[in-house]
Design a protein around this motif. Structure first.
Motif, mmCIF file in Angstrom:
data_model
loop_
_atom_site.group_PDB
_atom_site.id
_atom_site.type_symbol
_atom_site.label_atom_id
_atom_site.label_comp_id
_atom_site.label_asym_id
_atom_site.label_seq_id
_atom_site.Cartn_x
_atom_site.Cartn_y
_atom_site.Cartn_z
ATOM 1 N N VAL A 296 -12.726 23.948 46.106
ATOM 2 C CA VAL A 296 -11.454 23.232 46.006
ATOM 3 C C VAL A 296 -10.852 23.114 47.397
ATOM 4 O O VAL A 296 -10.746 24.111 48.118
ATOM 5 C CB VAL A 296 -10.483 23.982 45.081
ATOM 6 N N PRO A 297 -10.495 21.903 47.857
ATOM 7 C CA PRO A 297 -9.866 21.751 49.174
ATOM 8 C C PRO A 297 -8.565 22.537 49.252
ATOM 9 O O PRO A 297 -7.816 22.628 48.264
ATOM 10 C CB PRO A 297 -9.610 20.245 49.282
ATOM 11 N N GLY A 302 -2.121 24.077 45.862
ATOM 12 C CA GLY A 302 -0.808 24.102 45.227
ATOM 13 C C GLY A 302 -0.885 23.897 43.730
ATOM 14 O O GLY A 302 0.008 24.330 42.985
ATOM 15 N N GLU A 303 -1.947 23.243 43.242
ATOM 16 C CA GLU A 303 -2.113 23.032 41.807
ATOM 17 C C GLU A 303 -2.428 24.342 41.073
ATOM 18 O O GLU A 303 -2.342 24.396 39.845
ATOM 19 C CB GLU A 303 -3.247 22.036 41.556
ATOM 20 N N PHE A 304 -2.786 25.373 41.834
ATOM 21 C CA PHE A 304 -3.212 26.631 41.216
ATOM 22 C C PHE A 304 -2.285 27.783 41.594
ATOM 23 O O PHE A 304 -2.688 28.948 41.610
ATOM 24 C CB PHE A 304 -4.651 26.952 41.659
ATOM 25 N N ASN A 305 -1.020 27.456 41.930
ATOM 26 C CA ASN A 305 -0.083 28.494 42.358
ATOM 27 C C ASN A 305 0.078 29.593 41.320
ATOM 28 O O ASN A 305 0.190 30.778 41.658
ATOM 29 C CB ASN A 305 1.287 27.872 42.666
ATOM 30 N N LEU A 427 0.186 32.963 50.203
ATOM 31 C CA LEU A 427 -0.406 33.115 48.872
ATOM 32 C C LEU A 427 -1.858 32.636 48.865
ATOM 33 O O LEU A 427 -2.692 33.178 48.145
ATOM 34 C CB LEU A 427 0.416 32.320 47.862
ATOM 35 N N ASN A 428 -2.174 31.631 49.710
ATOM 36 C CA ASN A 428 -3.525 31.076 49.765
ATOM 37 C C ASN A 428 -4.457 31.831 50.711
ATOM 38 O O ASN A 428 -5.672 31.618 50.688
ATOM 39 C CB ASN A 428 -3.472 29.608 50.207
ATOM 40 N N GLY A 430 -6.961 34.253 52.381
ATOM 41 C CA GLY A 430 -8.027 35.108 51.853
ATOM 42 C C GLY A 430 -8.567 34.675 50.511
ATOM 43 O O GLY A 430 -9.345 35.398 49.890
ATOM 44 N N LYS A 431 -8.185 33.473 50.054
ATOM 45 C CA LYS A 431 -8.601 33.015 48.723
ATOM 46 C C LYS A 431 -9.687 31.944 48.827
ATOM 47 O O LYS A 431 -9.732 31.165 49.773
ATOM 48 C CB LYS A 431 -7.405 32.418 47.959
ATOM 49 N N LEU A 432 -10.542 31.924 47.827
ATOM 50 C CA LEU A 432 -11.562 30.898 47.691
ATOM 51 C C LEU A 432 -11.576 30.453 46.248
ATOM 52 O O LEU A 432 -11.648 31.276 45.330
ATOM 53 C CB LEU A 432 -12.948 31.437 48.093
ATOM 54 N N LEU A 433 -11.499 29.139 46.019
ATOM 55 C CA LEU A 433 -11.518 28.580 44.673
ATOM 56 C C LEU A 433 -12.722 27.656 44.531
ATOM 57 O O LEU A 433 -12.937 26.767 45.355
ATOM 58 C CB LEU A 433 -10.233 27.787 44.402
#
Length: 564
Positions: A296-297, A302-305, A427-428, A430-433
């Motif tokens: 996910v770019p 923001g769609e996954f807050n 919030l984003n 260190g995250k990978l979706l």
């Protein structure tokens, strides 16, 4: 004039004989000189005559004996690549594709020369001729290689590019898992020189992945999980990544009829249109769907807050190592991973940059206030518009425009910090979706498959460093595509060499292996009165072990004699 042996009884005589035609045009021979019996000539009785002949031929008196050495020629690396090329069956297969392209020369051999040059000493097509001055390629007469013939070979490659792609796919197919193929797809930008405009132009200005805006083409590469490149395609330099996915998937399914395909691609290729289309694709004529793992770019995080907020609340502080989980999203699996250490580092680096920029901004604001109060400073007077322009550029370069907002409409220098935007960014961190439709891979396997995509990035680095695909100086679109094909073939050879070294337990990289082999040289010596002799340097134990690890034959002189 030539030397002739005659026999009289039990003795052999050496004579210098001249061929001529008599008054009636009949070919005849006459003895110019008798050098003596063969035994005497061998023991030096005719040395005076031989020295006289050398004075005529060489223009100088030969020493005892006169020895001349030709420059040594590197042959070990080209032998290694030639042996691998032959072992893979590329010589015969590509010759069938390029057959009868030009009757005056062998296009397959010239293709081989250009591919080997990219791996041994990457240079321009004119530079190939300079490279051949110190190198020999097996079975290739260097005198037959000209700049014009190299360009004509490239034109033939462009004309028969689809046949070349199909032939290469047929050669690589046995190396691809027919039951389950994990394929990775990514794109990079290739810089182009020149400002002319051509019909069918593919050189366009676009955002380079090396930074900045420049004239370029886009190159897409597909490779297997084992690191083997299996397909490539060239697009115009301003092409968006997402729309290219359709063409690549169709091409891969046509070239490699495997039972199951899992496509792994990076962030630039995810769009809602692509997701809807991908879910309709089937493998061949079966009901087996194409499976995918797409990142996910960051701009869409923001769609996954809500999801990211829950992850952060549960694992943001307590976790010591990477945490992996999944949830559902639009009928697909959404796999997430959180690395607390990476998150902390990213957040700290961002806050440090923000602090540095705001401190510099405050110093400028203080100077502006002091100027308004009548203070004078050395140097050029600072203006509000200049301060705004500086901060706007600095914030843009640091990718902090959503957090530090410069008021460009105000007459005075002013900016604000958006704390809510800063918290969303953290919030984003260190995250990978990842979005996937696979059903039998657990979240950890999905994450591992995606992280393997980094190997294709290493392939791009090889293309840009060792193979030096860029910058490209060709103008014609078809020549640019031919250049990309030559470099792609070099990348495939490079990766096959790497796979063979790894399978044999060797610690050598392909670069190091070619460097070791390059020290094997072809020497030629001329000894007065005894003609010329040539030979290869003796192989060291390291070189012998290397060829044994690669399961390639030991270099021999015979394939190089054509050029002597």
């Amino acid at each position: 004039m030539f030397v002739k042996l005659t026999r009289s009884g039990s003795r052999n005589y050496v004579k210098l004989v001249e061929a001529y035609r008599d008054d009636h045009g009949v070919s005849r021979q006459r003895v110019v000189a008798t050098l003596g019996r063969l035994e005497q000539v061998r023991t030096g009785a005719a040395d005076a005559l031989i020295r006289g002949l050398h004075r005529v031929i060489d223009g100088e008196e030969p020493q005892a004996p006169s020895v001349r050495f030709a420059p040594a020629l590197a042959v070990g690396d080209t032998w290694m690549l030639h042996a691998l090329w032959h072992k893979l069956g590329w010589d015969a297969a590509f010759r069938r594709v390029l057959r009868n392209a030009h009757g005056a020369f062998d296009a397959e051999r010239l293709l081989r020369v250009m591919v080997f040059n990219r791996l041994s000493d990457a240079t321009s097509k004119l530079g190939v001729l300079r490279w051949l001055e110190g190198t020999r390629v097996p079975e290739v007469d260097s005198a037959s290689v000209t700049h014009q013939r190299l360009l004509r070979t490239m034109d033939t490659l462009a004309e028969r590019s689809e046949a070349m792609q199909r032939t290469l796919a047929a050669l690589l197919r046995p190396l691809v898992d027919q039951d389950l193929s994990i394929v990775f797809y990514d794109m990079t930008t290739i810089g182009i020189e020149g400002h002319s405009e051509m019909p069918g132009e593919i050189r366009q200005f676009g955002l380079s992945k090396d930074g900045g805006i420049r004239r370029q083409v886009m190159l897409g590469v597909v490779q297997t999980a084992e690191g083997l490149p299996i397909a490539h395609r060239v697009w115009e330099g301003n092409t968006a990544e997402a729309p290219t996915l359709h063409a690549v998937v169709d091409e891969i399914l046509a070239l490699y009829p495997v039972k199951r395909v899992v496509l792994v691609a990076d962030r630039g290729l995810l769009s809602l249109d692509n997701l809807e289309w991908l879910q309709t694709v089937r493998i061949g004529k079966t009901a087996q769907p194409l499976e995918f793992i797409l990142a996910v770019p960051g701009r869409r995080y923001g769609e996954f807050n809500e999801i990211l907020g829950a992850v952060q609340a549960e694992h943001g502080v307590q976790a010591k190592a990477e945490v992996i989980g999944e949830t559902a999203w639009q009928g697909l699996r959404l796999i997430w991973a959180h690395d607390p250490q990476a998150a902390a580092q990213q957040s700290a680096a961002r806050r440090q940059t923000i602090e540095m920029l705001t401190q510099q901004a405050e110093r400028r604001a203080g100077k502006l206030d002091a100027q308004d109060a009548g203070a004078a400073f050395k140097g050029r007077r600072l203006s509000d518009s200049g301060a705004k322009a500086w901060l706007f550029r600095a914030v843009s370069d640091a990718h902090l425009g959503s957090i530090i907002k410069v008021d460009l409409q105000s007459d005075r220098f002013a900016y604000t910090e958006d704390e809510a935007a800063l918290k969303r960014a953290e919030l984003n961190d260190g995250k990978l979706l990842l979005v996937t439709n696979t059903s039998d891979l657990d979240p950890a396997e999905v994450i591992a498959r995606y992280k393997s995509l980094a190997d294709i990035e290493r392939g791009f680095r090889v293309l840009k460093s060792e193979i030096e695909i860029a910058p490209v100086f060709h103008r014609l679109p078809e020549r640019i595509r031919a250049h990309a094909l030559i470099c792609f073939l070099a990348l495939v050879l490079y990766r096959l060499l790497r796979m063979q070294l790894k399978a044999s337990g060797s610690a050598y990289s392909p670069e190091r292996a070619l460097e070791i082999a390059r020290h094997i040289q072809l020497h030629q010596v001329r000894i007065a009165g005894q003609g010329t002799a040539s030979g290869l340097t003796d192989l060291s134990p390291e070189q012998l072990a290397l060829f044994d690890q690669l399961q390639l034959g030991i270099p021999s002189q015979e394939p190089f004699d054509i050029a002597l």
